[in-house]
Design an enzyme around this catalytic site. Structure first.
Site, PDB file in Angstrom:
ATOM      1  N   LYS A 148     -39.498 128.099  56.656  1.00 37.88           N
ATOM      2  CA  LYS A 148     -38.249 128.607  56.066  1.00 37.88           C
ATOM      3  C   LYS A 148     -38.450 129.974  55.448  1.00 37.88           C
ATOM      4  CE  LYS A 148     -35.539 124.461  55.199  1.00 37.88           C
ATOM      5  NZ  LYS A 148     -34.958 123.574  54.201  1.00 37.88           N
ATOM      6  N   LYS A 201     -29.222 121.999  62.056  1.00 35.90           N
ATOM      7  CA  LYS A 201     -27.828 122.375  61.792  1.00 35.90           C
ATOM      8  C   LYS A 201     -27.702 123.835  61.392  1.00 35.90           C
ATOM      9  CE  LYS A 201     -27.835 119.532  57.445  1.00 35.90           C
ATOM     10  NZ  LYS A 201     -29.204 119.191  57.393  1.00 35.90           N
ATOM     11  N   LYS A 260     -37.278 121.886  66.629  1.00 36.68           N
ATOM     12  CA  LYS A 260     -36.363 120.764  66.364  1.00 36.68           C
ATOM     13  C   LYS A 260     -34.904 121.205  66.376  1.00 36.68           C
ATOM     14  CE  LYS A 260     -35.730 120.734  61.442  1.00 36.68           C
ATOM     15  NZ  LYS A 260     -35.459 120.076  60.217  1.00 36.68           N
TER      16      LYS A 260
HETATM   17  P1  TYM Z   1     -32.126 117.349  56.233  1.00 36.36           P
HETATM   18  O1  TYM Z   1     -30.812 117.557  55.608  1.00 36.36           O
HETATM   19  O2  TYM Z   1     -32.768 118.508  56.923  1.00 36.36           O
HETATM   20  O3  TYM Z   1     -32.045 116.181  57.294  1.00 36.36           O
HETATM   21  C1  TYM Z   1     -31.542 114.892  56.950  1.00 36.36           C
HETATM   22  C2  TYM Z   1     -32.314 113.843  57.727  1.00 36.36           C
HETATM   23  O4  TYM Z   1     -32.212 114.095  59.126  1.00 36.36           O
HETATM   24  C3  TYM Z   1     -33.518 114.167  59.704  1.00 36.36           C
HETATM   25  N1  TYM Z   1     -33.503 115.160  60.783  1.00 36.36           N
HETATM   26  C4  TYM Z   1     -33.899 114.926  62.033  1.00 36.36           C
HETATM   27  N2  TYM Z   1     -34.383 113.831  62.628  1.00 36.36           N
HETATM   28  C5  TYM Z   1     -34.706 113.917  63.944  1.00 36.36           C
HETATM   29  N3  TYM Z   1     -34.546 115.048  64.685  1.00 36.36           N
HETATM   30  C6  TYM Z   1     -34.070 116.172  64.122  1.00 36.36           C
HETATM   31  N4  TYM Z   1     -33.900 117.274  64.853  1.00 36.36           N
HETATM   32  C7  TYM Z   1     -33.714 116.143  62.746  1.00 36.36           C
HETATM   33  N5  TYM Z   1     -33.197 117.073  61.877  1.00 36.36           N
HETATM   34  C8  TYM Z   1     -33.088 116.451  60.683  1.00 36.36           C
HETATM   35  C9  TYM Z   1     -34.415 114.606  58.555  1.00 36.36           C
HETATM   36  O5  TYM Z   1     -35.759 114.251  58.782  1.00 36.36           O
HETATM   37  C10 TYM Z   1     -33.804 113.869  57.387  1.00 36.36           C
HETATM   38  O6  TYM Z   1     -34.291 112.552  57.308  1.00 36.36           O
HETATM   39  N6  TYM Z   1     -35.203 117.457  52.320  1.00 36.36           N
HETATM   40  C11 TYM Z   1     -34.328 116.610  53.087  1.00 36.36           C
HETATM   41  C12 TYM Z   1     -33.206 116.017  52.271  1.00 36.36           C
HETATM   42  C13 TYM Z   1     -33.672 115.279  51.063  1.00 36.36           C
HETATM   43  C14 TYM Z   1     -34.291 114.002  51.054  1.00 36.36           C
HETATM   44  C15 TYM Z   1     -34.490 113.687  49.675  1.00 36.36           C
HETATM   45  C16 TYM Z   1     -34.654 113.098  52.063  1.00 36.36           C
HETATM   46  C17 TYM Z   1     -33.524 115.676  49.768  1.00 36.36           C
HETATM   47  N7  TYM Z   1     -34.006 114.720  48.934  1.00 36.36           N
HETATM   48  C18 TYM Z   1     -35.079 112.472  49.310  1.00 36.36           C
HETATM   49  C19 TYM Z   1     -35.250 111.902  51.680  1.00 36.36           C
HETATM   50  C20 TYM Z   1     -35.456 111.599  50.310  1.00 36.36           C
HETATM   51  C21 TYM Z   1     -33.686 117.439  54.194  1.00 36.36           C
HETATM   52  O7  TYM Z   1     -33.585 118.629  54.102  1.00 36.36           O
HETATM   53  O8  TYM Z   1     -33.152 116.717  55.204  1.00 36.36           O
END
Ligand code: TYM
Length: 336
Positions: free
Chosen positions: A119, A204, A201
């Site tokens: 990032k 969004k 990957k």
């Molecule tokens: P975020 O918002 O990027 O994504 C949310 C969830 O979606 C999964 N994910 C994917 N899985 C498979 N293939 C992909 N291309 C893909 N893109 C996203 C992510 O692994 C995630 O599970 N930091 C986290 C949000 C967060 C969080 C937490 C998660 C904040 N606090 C506490 C768990 C526990 C994030 O940015 O996810």
């Protein structure tokens, strides 16, 4: 430790950032598991709006995206009566615990986070300290609620490991304060790749709209994106590391239909990519249609969203306060 669970049920917790419209990657890697786990466990799901400000956005866009993401969680069928569904910024204890945990995390271990490195390259004009401490806020999200299992995609595994390390370090100093969380990473769909550059990957925040399927894309847009997905020149539907584009589409098809890779290879033997992509597009559209309809329905009812978010925040805050109070006492803050 105070958690919402009894002996048999597990506490399952996960969050999604309010940084854009969720993608098929979010759905297959995380949301689908959240939905399945919600039936049998005590669940806490949140919209990580605090995390979202590590990347600059217009205040009105953040507000809109937070409400939309919350509506999406409700549309997944995560019953707000039975589960806790809330927005992270509504519970101040997240930021408070994150500060404490900052002081129990080594600079070196935070520096090793690959997502920070990625990032900070992508947002070179805004490498803020929040981007660096992001996984520590995530650890606070998890540890406040005594989560047993955290269903996430592959990309969050390293952050989960950090949360476990910090919790163990804290417990080692002060006794059993935190429950040590386990990541739950599905066998399939944990890493859905970009449709245009299948070596990275699906995200969004990808500037190329054709690289990801948004859960709110109209069916015709979705179909077009899948039909223009990058494949290769071999024209054989086969799962292999040297065919990342086709293998990614096979994973998507498998997650949506339940068919395994051998069955998919047999189904498309002797047929070209045209037929295969049409079938993938059809399967994705079928899978997402009910979700999108429910989402539109919920999003139109702002009063319902507000009521659920307020109740969710109240329930979350009750649990978070108990954990934070214990932490403050252990660390040695003067109690009044
Ligand atoms: P975020 O918002 O990027 O994504 C949310 C969830 O979606 C999964 N994910 C994917 N899985 C498979 N293939 C992909 N291309 C893909 N893109 C996203 C992510 O692994 C995630 O599970 N930091 C986290 C949000 C967060 C969080 C937490 C998660 C904040 N606090 C506490 C768990 C526990 C994030 O940015 O996810």
């Amino acid at each position: 430790m105070d958690t919402p669970n009894n002996e048999t049920k597990k506490t399952v917790l996960s969050f999604v950032q309010a940084s854009g419209t969720p993608t098929l990657g979010n759905y297959l890697g995380a949301f689908k598991n959240w939905h399945d786990m919600a039936a049998e466990n005590d669940c806490i799901f949140g919209v990580a709006d605090l995390h979202a400000i590590t990347v600059r956005s217009e205040p009105k866009d953040l507000r809109r995206r937070s409400v939309e993401m919350y509506a999406m969680l409700l549309a997944l069928g995560l019953d707000p009566e039975k589960n806790i569904v809330f927005l992270q910024s509504h519970v101040a204890e997240h930021s408070q615990l994150a500060w404490v945990l900052n002081c129990y995390t080594q600079f070196g271990e935070a520096s090793r986070m690959t997502q920070f490195k990625d990032k900070s390259q992508r947002h070179a004009d805004n490498v803020n300290v929040g981007l660096f401490t992001y996984p520590i806020l995530m650890a606070a999200d998890i540890l406040l609620y005594g989560a047993d299992q955290v269903p996430v995609g592959d990309d969050q595994k390293q952050h989960l490991e950090l949360a476990r390390d910090v919790a163990e370090r804290f417990n080692g100093l002060y006794g059993e304060v935190f429950r040590i969380p386990q990541p739950y990473i599905g066998k399939k769909g944990a890493k859905i790749l970009s449709l245009q550059e299948p070596e990275k990957k699906m995200s969004k925040s990808d500037p190329n709209q054709k690289a990801f399927i948004s859960l709110t894309d109209p069916t015709d847009v979705m179909v077009k994106k899948i039909k223009s997905a990058v494949t290769d020149s071999e024209a054989v539907v086969r799962y292999s590391p040297d065919k990342p584009g086709v293998s990614n589409l096979m994973t998507i098809y498998s997650c949506c239909t339940g068919k395994d890779f051998a069955a998919i290879e047999a189904e498309f033997a002797g047929r070209g990519y045209g037929d295969f992509k049409a079938a993938v597009a059809e399967a994705v559209a079928e899978e997402l249609r009910p979700l999108r309809d429910e989402y539109e329905h919920i999003l139109a009812d702002k009063a319902y969203i507000e009521k659920c978010a307020a109740e969710g925040a109240q329930k979350a805050a009750y649990l978070a306060r108990k954990t934070l109070r214990k932490v403050m006492k252990k660390v040695g803050f003067y109690q009044i």
